[in-house]
Design a protein around this motif. Structure first.
Motif, PDB file in Angstrom:
ATOM      1  N   ILE A  68       8.440 -21.432  -7.505  1.00 49.10           N
ATOM      2  CA  ILE A  68       8.765 -22.119  -8.711  1.00 49.10           C
ATOM      3  C   ILE A  68       8.052 -23.019  -8.809  1.00 49.10           C
ATOM      4  O   ILE A  68       7.572 -23.778  -8.822  1.00 49.10           O
ATOM      5  N   ILE A  70       8.258 -25.934 -11.084  1.00 52.00           N
ATOM      6  CA  ILE A  70       9.662 -27.512 -10.219  1.00 52.00           C
ATOM      7  C   ILE A  70       9.731 -27.911 -11.641  1.00 52.00           C
ATOM      8  O   ILE A  70      11.448 -28.911 -11.661  1.00 52.00           O
ATOM      9  N   ARG A  73      12.293 -25.099 -12.933  1.00 50.22           N
ATOM     10  CA  ARG A  73      13.288 -24.687 -12.629  1.00 50.22           C
ATOM     11  C   ARG A  73      13.676 -23.156 -12.424  1.00 50.22           C
ATOM     12  O   ARG A  73      14.451 -22.595 -12.670  1.00 50.22           O
ATOM     13  N   LYS A  74      12.650 -22.594 -13.520  1.00 47.28           N
ATOM     14  CA  LYS A  74      12.344 -20.953 -12.690  1.00 47.28           C
ATOM     15  C   LYS A  74      10.963 -20.061 -12.085  1.00 47.28           C
ATOM     16  O   LYS A  74      10.321 -21.568 -11.446  1.00 47.28           O
ATOM     17  N   SER A 126      16.785 -20.939 -12.075  1.00 49.58           N
ATOM     18  CA  SER A 126      18.552 -22.292 -11.741  1.00 49.58           C
ATOM     19  C   SER A 126      19.238 -21.688 -12.410  1.00 49.58           C
ATOM     20  O   SER A 126      19.829 -21.196 -13.942  1.00 49.58           O
ATOM     21  N   LEU A 138      14.627 -29.399 -19.441  1.00 46.30           N
ATOM     22  CA  LEU A 138      15.353 -28.874 -17.767  1.00 46.30           C
ATOM     23  C   LEU A 138      14.101 -30.043 -17.814  1.00 46.30           C
ATOM     24  O   LEU A 138      13.474 -30.457 -16.571  1.00 46.30           O
ATOM     25  N   TRP A 142      12.634 -33.061 -15.461  1.00 47.35           N
ATOM     26  CA  TRP A 142      12.421 -33.613 -14.460  1.00 47.35           C
ATOM     27  C   TRP A 142      10.546 -34.468 -14.318  1.00 47.35           C
ATOM     28  O   TRP A 142      10.466 -34.232 -13.357  1.00 47.35           O
TER      29      TRP A 142
END
Length: 151
Positions: A68, A70, A73-74, A126, A138, A142
């Motif tokens: 992943i 992080i 989120r893919k 996600s 995203l 993050w």
């Protein structure tokens, strides 16, 4: 087949979660942080302190590995059959320099190299993307969350 995008993800993040099962179907999920892409069909990790993973592979070679990103989120799910190549094997000796170049301080802990012949490589994403989130949003979110973590 391991695509170029999948190779990039693996080589950027390296941490993969390996799922195996024993003879009774009891699942073991174990993070491994020493992954390399051997070729378009083969992944490998240096085995250190993974007795359950190794024992399960000897009984049932089928594995699934998830990687992943992080921030976005893919990720990817790789399915395949694994085999354990111990220190005295030709495969271990051939691949050892690749692992040693990346993790020179850990080489004395390497018991074996686990090679996975990849039969499927599928995307993970996600569900937040279904609600219209963008990858840029995203990643920014993050990154900020990581920066905000206490030191």
């Amino acid at each position: 087949m391991i695509t170029e995008a999948s190779r990039t993800l693996i080589e950027t993040w390296r941490l993969g979660f390996v799922a195996t099962a024993d003879a009774d179907g009891q699942v073991n999920l174990s993070p491994k942080g020493t992954f390399i892409v051997v070729d378009q069909h083969t992944l490998g990790f240096a085995e250190m302190r993974s007795p359950n993973t190794v024992r399960n592979i000897h009984v049932r070679p089928e594995v699934e590995i998830n990687f992943i990103d992080i921030l976005s989120r893919k990720g990817i799910r790789l399915l395949g059959n694994a085999r354990v190549e111990n220190r005295n094997s030709e495969a271990f000796e051939r691949l050892f320099p690749d692992f040693a170049a990346l993790w020179p301080d850990l080489t004395d802990l390497f018991n074996a190299v686990v090679l996975i012949e990849v039969s499927a490589c599928r995307p993970l994403m996600s569900p937040v993307y279904e609600k219209g989130a963008s990858e840029a949003e995203l990643r920014a979110l993050w990154k900020q969350k990581i920066q905000d973590l206490p030191a």
